[in-house]
Design an enzyme around this catalytic site. Sequence first.
Site, PDB file in Angstrom:
ATOM      1  CB  CYS A  84      -0.380  -0.235   1.558  1.00  0.00           C
ATOM      2  SG  CYS A  84      -1.850   1.368   1.966  1.00  0.00           S
ATOM      3  CD  GLU A 139       2.133  -2.044   4.338  1.00  0.00           C
ATOM      4  OE1 GLU A 139       2.700  -3.337   5.169  1.00  0.00           O
ATOM      5  OE2 GLU A 139       2.106  -2.090   3.042  1.00  0.00           O
ATOM      6  CG  MET A 140       4.736   2.206  -1.211  1.00  0.00           C
ATOM      7  SD  MET A 140       6.384   1.123  -1.740  1.00  0.00           S
ATOM      8  CE  MET A 140       7.365   2.273  -3.075  1.00  0.00           C
ATOM      9  CE  LYS A 141       1.800   8.354   2.428  1.00  0.00           C
ATOM     10  NZ  LYS A 141       0.818   9.347   3.243  1.00  0.00           N
ATOM     11  CG  HIS A 190      -2.002  -2.352   5.844  1.00  0.00           C
ATOM     12  ND1 HIS A 190      -0.469  -1.797   5.521  1.00  0.00           N
ATOM     13  CD2 HIS A 190      -2.559  -1.916   5.383  1.00  0.00           C
ATOM     14  CE1 HIS A 190      -0.734  -1.008   4.745  1.00  0.00           C
ATOM     15  NE2 HIS A 190      -2.591  -0.728   4.498  1.00  0.00           N
ATOM     16  CB  CYS A 203     -13.189  -5.883  20.119  1.00  0.00           C
ATOM     17  SG  CYS A 203     -13.587  -4.001  20.546  1.00  0.00           S
ATOM     18  CB  CYS A 213     -13.991  -0.918  22.166  1.00  0.00           C
ATOM     19  SG  CYS A 213     -13.803  -0.945  20.682  1.00  0.00           S
ATOM     20  CB  CYS A 267     -16.806  -2.012  17.755  1.00  0.00           C
ATOM     21  SG  CYS A 267     -14.818  -2.846  16.968  1.00  0.00           S
ATOM     22  CB  CYS A 301     -11.263  -1.426  17.335  1.00  0.00           C
ATOM     23  SG  CYS A 301     -11.557  -2.328  18.309  1.00  0.00           S
ATOM     24  CB  CYS A 312      -5.495  -1.566   3.039  1.00  0.00           C
ATOM     25  SG  CYS A 312      -5.077   0.205   2.755  1.00  0.00           S
TER      26      CYS A 312
HETATM   27  P1  NAD Z   1       0.314   5.044  -4.933  1.00  0.00           P
HETATM   28  O1  NAD Z   1       1.249   5.424  -4.079  1.00  0.00           O
HETATM   29  O2  NAD Z   1      -0.554   3.501  -5.793  1.00  0.00           O
HETATM   30  O3  NAD Z   1      -0.639   6.189  -5.595  1.00  0.00           O
HETATM   31  C1  NAD Z   1      -0.765   7.452  -5.975  1.00  0.00           C
HETATM   32  C2  NAD Z   1      -0.872   7.981  -6.907  1.00  0.00           C
HETATM   33  O4  NAD Z   1      -0.513   9.632  -7.413  1.00  0.00           O
HETATM   34  C3  NAD Z   1      -0.472   7.093  -7.824  1.00  0.00           C
HETATM   35  O5  NAD Z   1      -0.283   7.245  -9.301  1.00  0.00           O
HETATM   36  C4  NAD Z   1       1.121   8.509  -8.663  1.00  0.00           C
HETATM   37  O6  NAD Z   1       1.360   8.566 -10.090  1.00  0.00           O
HETATM   38  C5  NAD Z   1      -0.472  10.168  -8.337  1.00  0.00           C
HETATM   39  N1  NAD Z   1       0.806  10.947  -8.007  1.00  0.00           N
HETATM   40  C6  NAD Z   1       1.756  10.750  -7.471  1.00  0.00           C
HETATM   41  N2  NAD Z   1       2.116  12.521  -7.432  1.00  0.00           N
HETATM   42  C7  NAD Z   1       0.840  13.137  -8.181  1.00  0.00           C
HETATM   43  C8  NAD Z   1       0.820  14.249  -8.432  1.00  0.00           C
HETATM   44  N3  NAD Z   1       1.652  15.490  -7.649  1.00  0.00           N
HETATM   45  N4  NAD Z   1      -0.301  14.954  -8.565  1.00  0.00           N
HETATM   46  C9  NAD Z   1      -1.075  14.204  -9.106  1.00  0.00           C
HETATM   47  N5  NAD Z   1      -0.872  12.810  -9.854  1.00  0.00           N
HETATM   48  C10 NAD Z   1       0.177  12.300  -8.539  1.00  0.00           C
HETATM   49  O7  NAD Z   1      -1.258   4.803  -3.183  1.00  0.00           O
HETATM   50  P2  NAD Z   1      -2.222   4.060  -3.056  1.00  0.00           P
HETATM   51  O8  NAD Z   1      -1.775   2.952  -2.508  1.00  0.00           O
HETATM   52  O9  NAD Z   1      -3.090   4.464  -4.065  1.00  0.00           O
HETATM   53  O10 NAD Z   1      -2.217   5.236  -1.738  1.00  0.00           O
HETATM   54  C11 NAD Z   1      -2.372   6.595  -1.348  1.00  0.00           C
HETATM   55  C12 NAD Z   1      -2.655   7.560  -0.138  1.00  0.00           C
HETATM   56  O11 NAD Z   1      -3.805   6.553   0.306  1.00  0.00           O
HETATM   57  C13 NAD Z   1      -1.017   7.467   0.011  1.00  0.00           C
HETATM   58  O12 NAD Z   1      -1.241   8.239   0.766  1.00  0.00           O
HETATM   59  C14 NAD Z   1      -2.179   6.373   1.202  1.00  0.00           C
HETATM   60  O13 NAD Z   1      -1.189   6.929   2.445  1.00  0.00           O
HETATM   61  C15 NAD Z   1      -3.141   6.529   1.949  1.00  0.00           C
HETATM   62  N6  NAD Z   1      -3.705   5.244   1.933  1.00  0.00           N
HETATM   63  C16 NAD Z   1      -4.909   5.750   2.693  1.00  0.00           C
HETATM   64  C17 NAD Z   1      -5.466   4.921   3.316  1.00  0.00           C
HETATM   65  C18 NAD Z   1      -6.957   5.072   4.711  1.00  0.00           C
HETATM   66  O14 NAD Z   1      -6.987   6.145   4.587  1.00  0.00           O
HETATM   67  N7  NAD Z   1      -7.676   4.123   5.062  1.00  0.00           N
HETATM   68  C19 NAD Z   1      -5.877   3.379   3.347  1.00  0.00           C
HETATM   69  C20 NAD Z   1      -4.781   3.542   2.410  1.00  0.00           C
HETATM   70  C21 NAD Z   1      -4.072   4.043   1.372  1.00  0.00           C
HETATM   71 ZN    ZN Z   2     -13.868  -2.314  19.473  1.00  0.00          ZN
END
Ligand code: NAD
Ligand code: ZN
Length: 297
Positions: free
Chosen positions: A47, A50-52, A70, A100, A103, A106, A114, A176
């Site tokens: 995801c 995780e890259m970040k 995850h 869970c 809580c 939940c 949770c 996710c």
């Molecule tokens: P990803 O890296 O696969 O996709 C990001 C996209 O943004 C890529 O296609 C990239 O080319 C594009 N991009 C980068 N810079 C750009 C710019 N300046 N203008 C336009 N497009 C641009 O990431 P992902 O897995 O799809 O996740 C996206 C974000 O969502 C991440 O920040 C991640 O941390 C977050 N995330 C949040 C949750 C959550 O809140 N539950 C879950 C998953 C991911």
């Molecule tokens: Zn809970």
Amino acid sequence: MSTTGKVIRCKAAIVWKPGGSFSIEEVEVAPPKAKEVRIKMVATALCGTEMKMLKDKNLQHQHYPIIMGHEGAGIVESVGEGVSTVKAGDKVIALFLPQCGECTSCLNSADNFCIKLKQAETHLMSDGTSRFTCKGKPVYHFGNTSTFSEYTVMDEISVAKIDAAAPLEKVFLVSCGFSTGYGGAINTAKVTPGSTCAVFGLGGVGLSVIMGCKAAGATRIIAVDINKDKFEKAKEVGATECINPQDYEKPIQEVLFDLTGDGVDFSFEVIGNPETVAGKAEMVPLNWFLIIWQRRL
Ligand code: NAD
Ligand code: ZN
């Protein structure tokens, strides 16, 4: 030969230090303890979150060595004492946010954070120990899930049983990316029929936002990314047009204004870059900002 109750040796992707990369190692995975489930992982993905984390050398809350991951799905290998919701052989997906079911979060239909999520910060199971070892050292868990291992151990509350006919190599995305994006459009933003939406970032989460906007009845879905290779897939899942900000002299918000005449009804930031939203908000003719990455960890 049954592996129940025995240590399983398998391969896992370990990160040994902050800012490090994955190293494929042989690990030992201990049997599940009470209220825990050991799973043979079938499909997992990396995801954007995780890259970040991988690139950030200053992540003080991380513990090393660690097995990350995850977003994944697999088959239950064995269960610990007192597990009642799944059994060996069941298909399951990993839940980064546990449920869970007891809580205040939940029990609140408007919330899903949770309180047991707190445990993820220890990067250990609830008894304070790890189920993984590598080269004689304990290895930390990640997000109660650690899907980057051929076998992993999760709390029962971090596992959801799914239909036996579900194709694991597809449904693992529900773990996710898909639920974040689709749910962001449907439940959080509550996209309305006939509306115009803009989606910035076309990774797994952004594509799922597009699917959510389409399902909600949006008539115009403008997909924005600097990588034009993402456009074909975006159109396939529902984008009505795709634009690359780098093809324009004007700021992207002005391009959107020109395209629509009066701005868009819903705008989704799915790049994970706070600057896309912060600072420019007052200039941008968008009625909605949904920062779905903000609720992460
Ligand atoms: P990803 O890296 O696969 O996709 C990001 C996209 O943004 C890529 O296609 C990239 O080319 C594009 N991009 C980068 N810079 C750009 C710019 N300046 N203008 C336009 N497009 C641009 O990431 P992902 O897995 O799809 O996740 C996206 C974000 O969502 C991440 O920040 C991640 O941390 C977050 N995330 C949040 C949750 C959550 O809140 N539950 C879950 C998953 C991911
Ligand atoms: Zn809970």
